[in-house]
Write a protein that holds these residues in place. Structure first.
Motif, PDB file in Angstrom:
ATOM      1  N   ASP A 110      45.674  25.877  -0.824  1.00  0.00           N
ATOM      2  CA  ASP A 110      46.113  25.259   0.425  1.00  0.00           C
ATOM      3  C   ASP A 110      47.583  24.880   0.385  1.00  0.00           C
ATOM      4  N   MET A 111      48.213  25.098  -0.752  1.00  0.00           N
ATOM      5  CA  MET A 111      49.610  24.745  -0.917  1.00  0.00           C
ATOM      6  C   MET A 111      49.883  23.292  -0.493  1.00  0.00           C
ATOM      7  N   ARG A 163      44.266  16.835   5.274  1.00  0.00           N
ATOM      8  CA  ARG A 163      44.824  17.991   4.588  1.00  0.00           C
ATOM      9  C   ARG A 163      44.906  19.221   5.503  1.00  0.00           C
ATOM     10  N   ARG A 220      46.524  21.578   8.330  1.00  0.00           N
ATOM     11  CA  ARG A 220      47.931  21.841   8.592  1.00  0.00           C
ATOM     12  C   ARG A 220      48.461  21.200   9.861  1.00  0.00           C
ATOM     13  N   ARG A 222      53.086  18.875   1.580  1.00  0.00           N
ATOM     14  CA  ARG A 222      53.059  20.302   1.788  1.00  0.00           C
ATOM     15  C   ARG A 222      53.926  20.962   0.713  1.00  0.00           C
TER      16      ARG A 222
END
Ligand SMILES: Cc1cc2nc3c(=O)[nH]c(=O)nc-3n(C[C@H](O)[C@H](O)[C@H](O)COP(=O)(O)OP(=O)(O)OC[C@H]3O[C@@H](n4cnc5c(N)ncnc54)[C@H](O)[C@@H]3O)c2cc1C
Ligand SMILES: Cc1cc2nc3c(=O)[nH]c(=O)nc-3n(C[C@H](O)[C@H](O)[C@H](O)COP(=O)(O)OP(=O)(O)OC[C@H]3O[C@@H](n4cnc5c(N)ncnc54)[C@H](O)[C@@H]3O)c2cc1C
Lengths: 457, 457
Positions: free
Chosen positions: B103-104, B179, B181, B209
């Motif tokens: 998920d970076m 979490r 985006r 992020r």
């Protein structure tokens, strides 16, 4: 202290731009999606921020609710005047005030629609990227923190508004932000109003960040035998840093509906629709690399093109998908769900949702902005089957639980309105109280779009 | 109701992690830049959010100010306990709690520094891009809405924080964001706390992020005979969409200082320092295209390299520029200014500032993140020349006027603290009152970092 008094006072100021006609009220009392028709007492069409301030102070003096209105495309009953009052329609504040090509920004009024804005910008070589599908107003898009097909590349309204002019509940007109690209000068009021759904102030001007029109665009489409393959392709694309401008997912049910509606013949399988922006060279290279990934993850029928006709057909189909789905069940209305989860959980979230809907008696095609982890099930209910609304609500509640369990949010882009109010506490816990405290600080009388986003008692 | 009582109560909870030692207090009473030494009454080193909540409720009960403290590198007297009280140092809350490579994103405690975080992330192939030069704490960076050399490409703290855990003035612990985006679920509390400088809550956890470490990096340097040529090159680069990862400007005075400090021999002219991130092919191509623009705008000595040694030398020099400037005048302290203007006005803003400083008796080298329209004059004053502080203040006030006149902001990245308080009304008008109203709603007793950002009386 009555709504009637407020309207009487305002009618002398606004003349014909304050209307109580049944048709105008009906138009502003309806809602996309499933909420009951609830007309306001009147509709005002202001032309300046000063007029908006005048409207608000007059309404505040008489305790009359004020409901801002853009294009009315929101999906959660956002503009429904549940306590009556005055709808403020920004249709007459729809001009581009300034364009600064060197700084890649523009100052616009809230009533302009995104399509009209981009028409206006065409000759400058710049464009405004946020694309919620519907031809929404820029003010409404800011108020709902809209995003859309291009957010994976260009961000949402959160990322593309530099500043605002806002009329507060007490009639003060403030400016937030500047034309500078960044600032550390105090609390971020711009972002406080973005996503506040007309409950904290009325946006009367926006300074927008623009982007250069891409030199070249390529678009690609491909099918997968299952959802997992499609989502794995998306994840791999992101991780490899292939810069997608759009990456959309439509499931088999959606394909079925768009085939019928747009007279197409896509194979009855989940699809990805992708677009790349860049130079002639880079968009070809990006499409080629995507093609390799598609193959690796078991996709089929991969095609790509840089022709405008092909691309337009693809995105017209995508933008019409909602209407195609509506048309697929006679007499049905939509309960549109809107989850967003961390991308690693996306396949699981979509598959569980798919199975849950399959077990239910109502249809619910799924589509979404998968690059952001965001998807919608369009639950199709009929009024003559009254238990269907309950079924849809139960499905929606389970989707919401699923999103929260997976670290996601109950609404990726559509916002809260009335439809998501019941889930706010589950997502935010005590943070929701804090939102209420901010509401009370800025609108102690609760006259701005009451009953939305927060509870004030 | 005294500070003493609060500290007595807390010392039984925190033991040795509450200290009143003179050295610890002195350390937390000093400030980068020119503010007077003002020690707190004590310093606490909490280890959990619950401890922070306990600290805050105890302090609130006794009316004791609470001043959050990260790495203490802020430049506007942000952490100065002007009304005494307890400094809460996050040094012991410095862990990476979770990393989600797919998920970076990562979840971290506020006390970790950006360098430590990036060390920790190295093996994952990911990095956290915001780089304010100083080795600041992530919590402090969020609290000041920091940005830096890479913001032109990766954004600032505004763009790279997905969510927060925050302890409020009444001890409630809330979470903002998820979490996912993106989200449209209500008011954007995350962005309200980012940039609030410890005046609305204490950040006890951050979801960040992350970005993929670039496959290849190229760096370039070149000189210009005047500021205009350098800035025109920056504007052209942006307009052509050449994706810079960093683009920094240093003026002749700065070059002079860094030559002496870093033992280099750059020509005594304004310089641009640039970096590109991408593939081997793209970073070479980007550097080549920049080279063409540099030539077109009269630049000289253009060199580029993909070697890590060359690049590190360049950025070490840039990161040390502040200290090089400090060293260039014996016994001097710095008044650091921090304007940000629309890029089209940048050359004019820098040139007017340059001329204004040249007319004054104090030195003031200029450098900045020109890709964002952001620059600093480091005004060098000596305490034994008492009128110099006044001179610096007058120069700074004129810079601020200039920024506002040009549509910019009085602080691009350093924040308000005490140093920019007097300019807040000029920038925000009534919006500044609104900030005060939010402060009063969330911290009615005004115990969180009092005297910063807003005025509460
Ligand atoms: C087919 C279809 C597809 C859609 N796809 C997307 C999508 O991909 N992404 C997405 O984000 N949304 C999507 N939506 C939802 C909708 O388009 C967005 O929510 C849009 O931002 C609403 O804009 P609007 O101008 O229609 O606002 P409205 O519906 O008129 O109002 C929305 C809210 O904003 C407030 N508001 C409006 N103008 C102002 C103003 N000037 N100042 C303060 N408050 C104001 C209103 O009070 C209301 O609370 C879709 C809708 C449809 C019908
Ligand atoms: C040489 C040099 C170069 C610099 N360059 C830049 C630059 O390029 N860009 C830039 O943005 N800044 C720059 N700065 C300024 C500084 O590094 C930034 O402001 C940085 O973000 C401060 O972080 P810190 O951890 O040192 O915070 P501190 O100085 O400790 O605190 C800053 C503020 O944040 C609050 N705070 C700290 N931690 C928390 C927390 N956990 N919760 C709530 N509030 C908290 C404090 O109360 C205070 O108000 C530079 C400074 C120096 C000395």
């Amino acid at each position: 202290m009555t709504i009637e008094q407020a309207l009487a006072d305002l009618s002398s100021v606004l003349g014909e731009r304050l209307t109580r006609s049944a048709s105008d009220r009906a138009l502003h009392g309806q809602s996309e999606s499933y909420f009951a028709q609830t007309p306001p007492d009147a509709v005002a069409y202001p032309e300046t921020a000063e007029e908006v301030a005048r409207i608000v102070t007059t309404c505040a003096a008489h305790g009359c609710p004020v409901i801002p209105f853009g294009a009315g495309t929101s999906l959660e009953g956002h503009t429904t005047p549940i306590r009556g009052g005055l709808t403020v329609d920004f249709a007459r504040m729809n001009r581009v005030l300034e364009v600064h090509p060197e700084d890649m920004d523009a100052v616009v009024q809230p009533g302009i629609t995104r399509q009209a804005l981009n028409e206006d910008l065409r000759a400058t070589g710049l464009f405004f990227p946020v694309d919620p599908g519907a031809n929404a107003s820029i003010g409404g898009m800011a108020a709902t923190r809209a995003s859309g097909t291009t957010t994976v590349r260009y961000g949402s309204m959160r990322d593309n508004v530099l500043g605002l002019q806002v009329v507060l509940a007490d009639g003060r007109i403030i400016r937030t932000g500047t034309r500078a690209r960044k600032s550390a000068a105090g609390y971020d009021l711009t972002h406080l109003f973005i996503g506040s759904e007309g409950t904290l102030g009325l946006i009367t001007e926006l300074t927008l960040r623009l982007h250069g029109q891409p030199e070249a665009i390529s678009a690609a489409v491909c099918a997968f035998s299952d959802i997992g393959g499609a989502v794995d392709t998306v994840m791999a694309t992101i991780q490899m840093g292939i810069p997608m401008a759009r990456i959309e997912f439509i499931d088999t049910e959606t394909v079925n509906a768009v085939n019928a509606y747009s007279n197409m013949s896509l194979p009855l399988k989940p699809h990805l629709l992708v677009e790349f922006h860049g130079s002639d060279l880079s968009v070809a290279e990006d499409a080629r690399r995507l093609g390799e990934l598609v193959e690796e993850f078991g996709g089929e029928g991969f095609r790509w093109s840089t022709q405008a006709e092909d691309r337009n057909a693809l995105w017209t189909m995508r933008h019409n998908a909602y209407f195609a789905i509506l048309a697929s069940r006679k007499g049905a209305r939509a309960v549109v769900t809107d989850l967003c989860v961390p991308i690693s959980r996306l396949a699981e979230a979509v598959e569980e949702t798919r199975a849950d809907i399959a077990d239910s008696p109502i249809p619910g095609p799924i589509l979404g902005h998968v690059g952001d982890g965001n998807f919608h099930a369009i639950l199709m209910i009929r009024d003559d089957e009254p238990q269907e609304l309950e079924t849809a609500r139960a499905l929606s509640a389970r989707m919401v639980d699923r999103a929260l369990r997976m670290g996601g949010t109950v609404t990726g882009e559509h916002g809260v309105g009335m439809g998501k109010l019941d889930y706010m506490e589950a997502e935010h816990g005590q943070g929701w109280q804090v939102m209420g405290e901010i509401k009370r600080a800025l609108d102690p009388q609760n006259i701005l779009n009451p009953g939305k986003v927060v509870r004030t008692n």
